[in-house]
Design a protein around this motif. Structure first.
Motif, PDB file in Angstrom:
ATOM      1  N   MET A   1     -51.351  18.686   3.571  1.00  0.00           N
ATOM      2  CA  MET A   1     -50.704  18.037   3.636  1.00  0.00           C
ATOM      3  C   MET A   1     -51.320  16.913   2.591  1.00  0.00           C
ATOM      4  O   MET A   1     -49.682  16.379   2.418  1.00  0.00           O
ATOM      5  N   MET A   4     -47.394  17.433   1.545  1.00  0.00           N
ATOM      6  CA  MET A   4     -46.385  16.528   2.131  1.00  0.00           C
ATOM      7  C   MET A   4     -46.478  14.931   1.683  1.00  0.00           C
ATOM      8  O   MET A   4     -45.214  14.877   1.793  1.00  0.00           O
ATOM      9  N   THR A   7     -44.868  15.691  -1.505  1.00  0.00           N
ATOM     10  CA  THR A   7     -42.769  15.585  -1.185  1.00  0.00           C
ATOM     11  C   THR A   7     -42.143  14.197  -0.507  1.00  0.00           C
ATOM     12  O   THR A   7     -41.379  13.799  -1.669  1.00  0.00           O
ATOM     13  N   ALA A  78     -39.888  22.638   5.179  1.00  0.00           N
ATOM     14  CA  ALA A  78     -41.413  21.388   4.961  1.00  0.00           C
ATOM     15  C   ALA A  78     -40.962  20.367   5.621  1.00  0.00           C
ATOM     16  O   ALA A  78     -42.010  19.921   6.662  1.00  0.00           O
ATOM     17  N   ILE A  79     -40.358  19.336   5.563  1.00  0.00           N
ATOM     18  CA  ILE A  79     -39.923  18.413   5.955  1.00  0.00           C
ATOM     19  C   ILE A  79     -39.123  18.501   7.241  1.00  0.00           C
ATOM     20  O   ILE A  79     -39.515  17.325   8.876  1.00  0.00           O
ATOM     21  N   ASP A  81     -39.741  20.743   9.694  1.00  0.00           N
ATOM     22  CA  ASP A  81     -41.063  21.484  10.106  1.00  0.00           C
ATOM     23  C   ASP A  81     -42.123  19.416  10.576  1.00  0.00           C
ATOM     24  O   ASP A  81     -42.659  19.426  11.703  1.00  0.00           O
ATOM     25  N   TRP A  82     -42.382  19.014   9.633  1.00  0.00           N
ATOM     26  CA  TRP A  82     -43.640  17.750   9.717  1.00  0.00           C
ATOM     27  C   TRP A  82     -42.440  17.056  10.323  1.00  0.00           C
ATOM     28  O   TRP A  82     -43.682  16.388  11.272  1.00  0.00           O
ATOM     29  N   THR A  83     -41.812  16.154  10.630  1.00  0.00           N
ATOM     30  CA  THR A  83     -40.737  15.171  11.549  1.00  0.00           C
ATOM     31  C   THR A  83     -40.672  15.819  12.976  1.00  0.00           C
ATOM     32  O   THR A  83     -41.284  15.205  13.511  1.00  0.00           O
ATOM     33  N   LEU A  85     -43.008  18.469  14.100  1.00  0.00           N
ATOM     34  CA  LEU A  85     -44.216  18.197  14.546  1.00  0.00           C
ATOM     35  C   LEU A  85     -45.003  16.673  14.981  1.00  0.00           C
ATOM     36  O   LEU A  85     -45.534  16.520  16.196  1.00  0.00           O
ATOM     37  N   HIS A  86     -44.350  15.973  13.990  1.00  0.00           N
ATOM     38  CA  HIS A  86     -44.803  13.882  14.764  1.00  0.00           C
ATOM     39  C   HIS A  86     -44.118  13.565  15.350  1.00  0.00           C
ATOM     40  O   HIS A  86     -43.944  12.546  15.481  1.00  0.00           O
TER      41      HIS A  86
END
Length: 110
Positions: A1, A4, A7, A78-79, A81-83, A85-86
């Motif tokens: 985390m 991120m 980032t 990674a961005i 994937d994070w987006t 996921l949320h």
């Protein structure tokens, strides 16, 4: 985390975001091309590039005395994937907001 957070902190600056967008659109570019479009001094652009490098958003390649930069694909992934996921959180939040606004409209219409 923490990666991120670094980032997003790096991308929160409009100049750095612009550099990343330009590199995503045009591919690898020499520093000189980034400086000419940035409207700021070469040392200022270099400081922005250092932040982007330390955040893992761009990579640097040397060819003689020239430095070339490109976006690190794994950071963009990674961005994304994070987006993704949320996304369910944001969708549910927006659905709740839409319901509240609809209730307010119904009350105004009465």
């Amino acid at each position: 985390m923490q990666d991120m957070a670094r980032t997003f902190a790096a991308l929160s600056d409009p100049t750095r975001l612009s550099v990343v967008e330009k590199l995503m659109q045009q591919g690898e570019l020499p520093v000189a091309a980034l400086v000419s479009d940035a409207g700021m001094s070469a040392p200022a652009v270099s400081r922005h590039l250092k932040v982007l490098r330390e955040a893992g958003l761009v990579t640097q390649r040397a060819e003689g005395t020239k430095r070339y930069y490109r976006v690190a694909p794994e950071s963009v992934r990674a961005i994304a994937d994070w987006t993704t996921l949320h996304r369910s959180f944001w969708a549910a939040s927006l659905d709740r907001l839409e319901a509240v606004l609809a209730e307010d409209r119904d009350l105004v219409d009465e």
